[in-house]
Each structure stands twice: as structure tokens, then as C-alpha cells.
Design an enzyme around this catalytic site. Structure first.
Site, PDB file in Angstrom:
ATOM      1  N   ARG A  68       1.483   6.526  -5.272  1.00 34.63           N
ATOM      2  CA  ARG A  68       1.520   5.716  -4.039  1.00 34.63           C
ATOM      3  C   ARG A  68       1.907   6.569  -2.824  1.00 34.63           C
ATOM      4  O   ARG A  68       1.373   6.383  -1.731  1.00 34.63           O
ATOM      5  CB  ARG A  68       2.504   4.549  -4.228  1.00 34.63           C
ATOM      6  CG  ARG A  68       2.356   3.509  -3.146  1.00 34.63           C
ATOM      7  CD  ARG A  68       2.927   2.161  -3.573  1.00 34.63           C
ATOM      8  NE  ARG A  68       2.721   1.175  -2.529  1.00 34.63           N
ATOM      9  CZ  ARG A  68       3.702   0.640  -1.781  1.00 34.63           C
ATOM     10  NH1 ARG A  68       4.950   1.005  -1.982  1.00 34.63           N
ATOM     11  NH2 ARG A  68       3.424  -0.229  -0.848  1.00 34.63           N
ATOM     12  N   HIS A 101      -0.403   6.850   0.365  1.00 33.37           N
ATOM     13  CA  HIS A 101       0.069   6.448   1.692  1.00 33.37           C
ATOM     14  C   HIS A 101       0.097   7.616   2.672  1.00 33.37           C
ATOM     15  O   HIS A 101      -0.063   7.435   3.874  1.00 33.37           O
ATOM     16  CB  HIS A 101       1.447   5.784   1.595  1.00 33.37           C
ATOM     17  CG  HIS A 101       1.365   4.345   1.204  1.00 33.37           C
ATOM     18  ND1 HIS A 101       2.326   3.413   1.522  1.00 33.37           N
ATOM     19  CD2 HIS A 101       0.400   3.658   0.530  1.00 33.37           C
ATOM     20  CE1 HIS A 101       1.969   2.213   1.046  1.00 33.37           C
ATOM     21  NE2 HIS A 101       0.817   2.351   0.425  1.00 33.37           N
ATOM     22  N   HIS A 152      -3.900   0.362  -9.288  1.00 35.08           N
ATOM     23  CA  HIS A 152      -2.897  -0.672  -9.587  1.00 35.08           C
ATOM     24  C   HIS A 152      -2.766  -0.931 -11.087  1.00 35.08           C
ATOM     25  O   HIS A 152      -1.971  -1.778 -11.494  1.00 35.08           O
ATOM     26  CB  HIS A 152      -3.219  -1.969  -8.828  1.00 35.08           C
ATOM     27  CG  HIS A 152      -2.812  -1.895  -7.385  1.00 35.08           C
ATOM     28  ND1 HIS A 152      -3.085  -2.867  -6.467  1.00 35.08           N
ATOM     29  CD2 HIS A 152      -2.121  -0.932  -6.710  1.00 35.08           C
ATOM     30  CE1 HIS A 152      -2.595  -2.515  -5.288  1.00 35.08           C
ATOM     31  NE2 HIS A 152      -2.023  -1.338  -5.410  1.00 35.08           N
ATOM     32  N   TRP A 212       0.830  -5.286 -12.827  1.00 36.86           N
ATOM     33  CA  TRP A 212      -0.565  -5.700 -12.960  1.00 36.86           C
ATOM     34  C   TRP A 212      -1.050  -5.629 -14.416  1.00 36.86           C
ATOM     35  O   TRP A 212      -1.974  -6.315 -14.786  1.00 36.86           O
ATOM     36  CB  TRP A 212      -1.463  -4.793 -12.121  1.00 36.86           C
ATOM     37  CG  TRP A 212      -1.302  -4.909 -10.636  1.00 36.86           C
ATOM     38  CD1 TRP A 212      -1.985  -5.762  -9.811  1.00 36.86           C
ATOM     39  CD2 TRP A 212      -0.444  -4.144  -9.771  1.00 36.86           C
ATOM     40  NE1 TRP A 212      -1.600  -5.572  -8.501  1.00 36.86           N
ATOM     41  CE2 TRP A 212      -0.660  -4.582  -8.446  1.00 36.86           C
ATOM     42  CE3 TRP A 212       0.487  -3.124  -9.979  1.00 36.86           C
ATOM     43  CZ2 TRP A 212       0.007  -4.050  -7.350  1.00 36.86           C
ATOM     44  CZ3 TRP A 212       1.155  -2.594  -8.890  1.00 36.86           C
ATOM     45  CH2 TRP A 212       0.925  -3.052  -7.594  1.00 36.86           C
ATOM     46  N   ASP A 216      -5.785  -7.897  -4.184  1.00 34.82           N
ATOM     47  CA  ASP A 216      -6.449  -7.569  -5.460  1.00 34.82           C
ATOM     48  C   ASP A 216      -7.532  -8.607  -5.742  1.00 34.82           C
ATOM     49  O   ASP A 216      -8.663  -8.261  -6.114  1.00 34.82           O
ATOM     50  CB  ASP A 216      -5.430  -7.590  -6.615  1.00 34.82           C
ATOM     51  CG  ASP A 216      -4.382  -6.485  -6.505  1.00 34.82           C
ATOM     52  OD1 ASP A 216      -4.780  -5.332  -6.298  1.00 34.82           O
ATOM     53  OD2 ASP A 216      -3.189  -6.793  -6.641  1.00 34.82           O
TER      54      ASP A 216
HETATM   55  C1  HEM Z   1      -5.982  -3.097  -0.458  1.00 32.75           C
HETATM   56  C2  HEM Z   1      -5.371  -1.984  -0.789  1.00 32.75           C
HETATM   57  C3  HEM Z   1      -3.969  -1.933  -1.303  1.00 32.75           C
HETATM   58  C4  HEM Z   1      -2.904  -2.739  -1.054  1.00 32.75           C
HETATM   59  C5  HEM Z   1      -2.851  -3.953  -0.145  1.00 32.75           C
HETATM   60  C6  HEM Z   1      -1.799  -2.254  -1.840  1.00 32.75           C
HETATM   61  C7  HEM Z   1      -0.534  -2.809  -1.864  1.00 32.75           C
HETATM   62  C8  HEM Z   1       0.474  -2.440  -2.746  1.00 32.75           C
HETATM   63  C9  HEM Z   1       1.755  -3.090  -2.852  1.00 32.75           C
HETATM   64  C10 HEM Z   1       2.218  -4.254  -2.006  1.00 32.75           C
HETATM   65  C11 HEM Z   1       2.437  -2.462  -3.823  1.00 32.75           C
HETATM   66  C12 HEM Z   1       3.848  -2.781  -4.317  1.00 32.75           C
HETATM   67  C13 HEM Z   1       4.870  -1.796  -3.765  1.00 32.75           C
HETATM   68  C14 HEM Z   1       6.266  -2.056  -4.251  1.00 32.75           C
HETATM   69  O1  HEM Z   1       6.710  -3.197  -4.096  1.00 32.75           O
HETATM   70  O2  HEM Z   1       6.906  -1.136  -4.773  1.00 32.75           O
HETATM   71  C15 HEM Z   1       1.615  -1.429  -4.337  1.00 32.75           C
HETATM   72  C16 HEM Z   1       1.964  -0.587  -5.362  1.00 32.75           C
HETATM   73  C17 HEM Z   1       1.188   0.453  -5.797  1.00 32.75           C
HETATM   74  N1  HEM Z   1      -0.013   0.882  -5.235  1.00 32.75           N
HETATM   75 FE1  HEM Z   1      -1.121  -0.164  -3.922  1.00 32.75          FE
HETATM   76  N2  HEM Z   1      -2.207  -1.153  -2.522  1.00 32.75           N
HETATM   77  C18 HEM Z   1      -3.515  -0.906  -2.215  1.00 32.75           C
HETATM   78  C19 HEM Z   1      -4.279   0.156  -2.652  1.00 32.75           C
HETATM   79  C20 HEM Z   1      -3.813   1.173  -3.427  1.00 32.75           C
HETATM   80  C21 HEM Z   1      -4.507   2.406  -3.666  1.00 32.75           C
HETATM   81  C22 HEM Z   1      -5.856   2.783  -3.055  1.00 32.75           C
HETATM   82  C23 HEM Z   1      -3.726   3.162  -4.494  1.00 32.75           C
HETATM   83  C24 HEM Z   1      -3.946   4.550  -5.040  1.00 32.75           C
HETATM   84  C25 HEM Z   1      -5.100   5.175  -5.079  1.00 32.75           C
HETATM   85  C26 HEM Z   1      -2.541   2.367  -4.794  1.00 32.75           C
HETATM   86  C27 HEM Z   1      -1.538   2.742  -5.640  1.00 32.75           C
HETATM   87  C28 HEM Z   1      -0.415   1.983  -5.918  1.00 32.75           C
HETATM   88  C29 HEM Z   1       0.524   2.279  -6.994  1.00 32.75           C
HETATM   89  C30 HEM Z   1       0.394   3.393  -8.025  1.00 32.75           C
HETATM   90  C31 HEM Z   1       1.529   1.307  -6.901  1.00 32.75           C
HETATM   91  C32 HEM Z   1       2.764   1.166  -7.809  1.00 32.75           C
HETATM   92  C33 HEM Z   1       3.955   1.843  -7.162  1.00 32.75           C
HETATM   93  C34 HEM Z   1       5.248   1.717  -7.967  1.00 32.75           C
HETATM   94  O3  HEM Z   1       5.240   1.317  -9.119  1.00 32.75           O
HETATM   95  O4  HEM Z   1       6.289   2.085  -7.397  1.00 32.75           O
HETATM   96  N3  HEM Z   1      -2.621   1.204  -4.094  1.00 32.75           N
HETATM   97  N4  HEM Z   1       0.409  -1.435  -3.659  1.00 32.75           N
END
Ligand code: HEM
Length: 434
Positions: free
Chosen positions: A56, A60, A184, A200, A245
Site C-alpha cells: 500500500r 500510495h 486487495h 477481503w 470494490d
Molecule cells: C479504487 C481504488 C482503491 C481504493 C479506494 C482503496 C482503498 C483502500 C482502503 C480504504 C484500505 C484500508 C486501509 C486501512 O484501513 O488500513 C486499503 C487497503 C489496502 N490497499 Fe487499497 N484501495 C484501492 C486500490 C488499491 C491498489 C491499486 C492497491 C495496490 C496495487 C491497493 C493495495 C492495498 C493493500 C495491500 C491494502 C491492505 C493494507 C493493510 O493491510 O495494511 N489498493 N485500500
């Protein structure tokens, strides 16, 4: 904006780790294997497995890119500075910067921008996903630099139009977008960070295509709770989806790819690796773009660097002086390994190659007292392993036994610590002669 208030130029004013300006090149001095295992140790250890969060951070750091004007992106590591540092979308992510601090300290020549993107790409591999091509060459923006205003990262509360706006702005099509969102499959939402809650997939530490299978095959209902709108699987209520999602099911152009990836994990792996690699190099100097690098011709400087690396390697293996002289014709014999600050003399002394040490000291004039990034001199390296003859050569050549390494050991202390009594005697005899 750059520090002077002008628009941030995405590279030309940035500094590389040596403090010089300009674009970086792929650095042959980086020991990728060592860096990989250091990153692995920093992310996966007895205290944590932080791979999802590292993914992430990489995403970001890059996801601010705007293909229309080339601003944003991972180049510059602007998450260190405002406004990105306090972007609510980045809440909690500085933990990863801190986890990687020890790796950065050991590898000062690797920029933060390269380190964060590399850690994210390796985290995919560490969780059994595909290899994501990564090249070095990103720069770090100087203190006080300012990237784009916040608001470029996607908002999970929104639907398909927003998802399309954000990913199109970065230059991605529907196929790329769906593949990227497949990340995700890793990790979870944390109330304290995003306000959302839950995971997820059943195994958030395994990179696979379960996210797509769950999206398609489970029944998603609104979770009844005090938090923001999110969805839970009707059967176990153990898994979750964000509104963004479910947007992937709401649009036929996206849904087609959800179906493809749910049915074909290999295809997902291939497409994800390509899209994530592209994401991490958006807006970066050419050197950091693996797809642009392919087939690039080696420049003369790169040739000299390669010969210098070969010279150090030959010293490490104790190759014949004859061969070393041959390699030396094209090499800078004084050049240090960028990942460690070590010279050919360090390497020969470490492995106890007396003949090589003699050649390097007496014919090449290498610095006997040079300290590497751990503060070790060639003498300290030889002392640690009890290479008595090498110690003798170095002492006679005037090496200083009193220099201390980062652990606070001088040559006497190190010989004592490692129980090298004969070396200690030689050191004491040398000291009494002085
Ligand atoms: C529409 C696009 C996306 C949205 C709105 C989104 C939103 C989010 C949100 C809200 C979280 C939870 C964060 C937390 O509470 O710790 C999250 C976690 C995460 N996202 Fe996304 N995300 C998007 C796309 C992506 C993309 C493109 C990637 C990587 C290529 C990604 C990788 C991750 C990962 C690995 C986590 C887990 C982080 C953890 O466990 O600490 N996301 N995302």
C-alpha cells in the site's frame, strides 16, 4: 511545487544520495540480493508481517501521478513531506517508512523513492505473488519540496465513475485497473486508519486471486454498524468489500476482467505484475522504468563501473595478481561498493587473501584506513577472522589499529571479542614498536 514556489518538476531539481543534482542512472553498485533479504527481514519478522502495508505504501507513493501534466508519482518520495505526509489516505503508513529505516541506514545510496517501491514490489513476491519488475533510478526530493495537493488517491466510499476518473488520470485502462485492485487480496482495513473494517480474503497474507472469486461468488450485503458504508458476505459476515470494490461489478467493462481473473490466476499474476511495475515507475526518470530500460546500451561510465565491480569481486576471491592487473586496466581500483562503502582492500582482507592485500596496498595504493558504512577498516575485517598474515601486512603498511567501527570496537577490542589471541599479540607487538 518546488521549494522556490515553482511547479514541482518531477526530477530535475532532486538530489541523488551523493548530493549531486540531476537524473540518476541504474546503479551497478547495488547488491540487489543483499537488499532483498534486508527488506524481507524488515517486513517479515517475529514481530510482524507487514507485506500488505508495504504494498500500500508503494501504491500510495505512486498513485498521485497525473498523466496529463506528469506531476505526482513515486519519484521524489514526497510522502515524507506535506501535504502527502498528513493526507488522511496515508494515515498510519509511516510505520513502513520506519520499518525500512534500518535498511535505508545500511544502504544510504538507495533513495527512499526506490526503497519504498522496491519493498512494495518484493512484498508481492514474499506473499507468493508474481515477480514485479523494478528498476532503480528514482530520486529523493529535497527537504521542503511539495508535491501535489491531497485528494488524488481514490476514495473507497465512491463508485465506478470515481474509480475510472482516478485510474484514467494515472493512464490506466479498465484491464489494468481491475488487475491493480486485485491487490486487495492482501491485507485488511483498519478502523483507526481508514474507518473501514475487515479483510477481503480468508488469507490476507497470501497473494492469489481469491479477491476476484469472492467478489463474484459471494453475496454481499450492507453491514449494519456505526461505521461508513461497507459490505459483508452474507454467509459468514467474516469478509468485507468496500463500495469501490463493488464498483468493479457495477460496470461491464470492469466486470469482464473480474471474471477473467477469478477464472485464471496466471493471467491475473501476469497482468498485475505488468500494471504494478508500470504504476511504480509513473513519472520517474527513464532509468526507473523497466519497460523503457529494456535493451538500453551500456554507457562508457557504466562499463567502467562494471569493471570496477569486477575488480572488487576478483579481490574478494583472491584471484591472481596477473588477472587483477588485467581487470584494473578498465577499472577504477579505488571505487567503493555503493551498497556498503567497501573497497577491494576490504574484500581481500575480509577473506584473508594475503597476496591480493599486498598488491592492493603496495601497488595500487588503496587506503588502508578507509571505513565502510559499518565503520570497519580492512584491518578490522582481517582481525575479526583471525587472518594473522593479513593483519601483519596491514600493520607494517601503517594501518591504524585504534580506529573504531560502529559497534565501538577497535582492532584490540575486536581481537579480544572474537578470541583471536595470536592476532591480539601481533597488534600489541605492533603498538609497542610505534
Ligand atoms: C479504487 C481504488 C482503491 C481504493 C479506494 C482503496 C482503498 C483502500 C482502503 C480504504 C484500505 C484500508 C486501509 C486501512 O484501513 O488500513 C486499503 C487497503 C489496502 N490497499 Fe487499497 N484501495 C484501492 C486500490 C488499491 C491498489 C491499486 C492497491 C495496490 C496495487 C491497493 C493495495 C492495498 C493493500 C495491500 C491494502 C491492505 C493494507 C493493510 O493491510 O495494511 N489498493 N485500500
Amino acid at each position: 511545487m518546488a521549494p522556490d514556489g515553482s511547479k514541482y518538476d518531477g526530477g530535475a531539481t532532486m538530489v541523488n544520495p551523493e548530493g549531486t543534482k540531476g537524473h540518476a542512472h541504474v546503479d551497478p553498485g547495488i547488491n540487489k540480493d543483499a537488499l532483498r533479504s534486508e527488506i524481507r527481514g524488515a517486513l517479515i519478522n517475529r514481530k510482524a508481517n507487514a507485506c500488505p502495508m508495504a504494498v500500500r505504501v508503494a501504491w500510495h507513493s505512486a498513485g498521485t501521478f497525473d498523466a496529463r501534466d506528469g506531476t505526482g508519482g513515486s519519484n521524489g518520495s514526497l510522502m515524507r513531506y506535506e501535504p502527502e505526509a498528513s493526507d488522511p489516505a496515508n494515515a498510519g503508513l509511516s510505520i513502513i517508512h520506519d520499518m525500512l529505516h534500518v535498511v535505508k541506514k545500511r544502504n544510504p545510496n538507495v533513495t527512499y523513492a526506490d526503497l519504498w517501491t522496491l519493498a512494495g514490489s518484493l512484498a508481492i513476491e514474499f506473499t507468493h505473488g508474481p515477480n514485479v519488475p523494478h528498476s532503480f533510478g528514482r530520486m529523493d526530493a529535497p527537504q521542503g519540496s511539495k508535491g501535489p495537493d491531497n485528494g488524488r488517491l481514490p476514495d473507497a466510499a465512491q463508485g465506478k465513475e470515481h474509480v475510472r476518473d482516478v485510474f484514467t488520470r494515472m493512464g490506466f485502462n479498465e484491464q489494468d485497473t481491475v488487475a491493480l485492485c486485485g491487490a486487495h487480496t492482501l491485507g485488511r482495513c483498519h478502523i483507526v486508519r481508514s474507518g473501514f473494517d475487515g479483510k477481503w480474503t480468508t488469507n490476507p497474507l497470501k497473494f492469489d486471486n481469491e479477491y476476484f472469486k469472492n467478489l463474484l461468488n459471494l453475496t454481499w450485503q450492507k453491514r449494519q454498524w456505526d461505521g461508513p458504508e461497507q459490505f459483508e458476505d452474507a454467509e459468514t459476515q467474516d469478509l468485507m468489500m468496500l463500495p469501490s470494490d463493488l464498483a468493479l461489478l457495477d460496470d461491464p467493462a470492469y466486470k469482464k476482467w473480474v471474471e477473467t481473473y477469478a477464472a485464471d490466476e496466471n493471467k491475473f499474476f501476469d497482468d498485475f505484475a505488468a500494471a504494478f511495475s508500470k504504476l511504480l515507475s509513473l513519472g520517474c526518470p527513464e532509468a526507473a522504468c523497466p519497460h523503457l530500460n529494456a535493451g538500453a546500451k551500456a554507457e562508457p561510465a557504466a562499463h567502467r563501473d562494471a569493471a570496477s565491480a569486477e575488480f572488487r569481486e576478483a579481490a574478494m576471491h583472491g584471484h591472481s595478481v596477473e588477472l587483477m592487473k588485467k581487470i584494473a586496466q578498465d577499472a577504477d581500483v579505488h571505487q567503493l561498493e555503493k551498497s556498503s562503502g567497501r573497497s577491494a582492500l576490504h574484500k581481500a582482507a575480509f577473506w584473508g587473501h594475503e597476496g591480493t592485500v599486498c598488491y592492493l596496498v603496495h601497488e595500487c595504493g588503496l587506503d588502508k584506513d578507509l571505513q565502510d558504512y559499518n565503520g570497519d577498516t580492512p584491518l578490522l575485517d582481517a582481525v575479526r577472522f583471525g587472518h594473522l598474515k593479513v593483519v601483519d601486512i596491514l600493520l607494517k603498511a601503517g594501518a591504524k589499529p585504534t580506529l573504531k567501527n560502529a559497534e565501538g570496537f577497535d582492532a584490540f577490542g575486536l581481537a579480544t571479542e572474537y578470541g583471536k589471541d595470536d592476532v591480539l599479540k601481533a597488534l600489541q607487538a605492533g603498538a609497542s614498536r610505534m
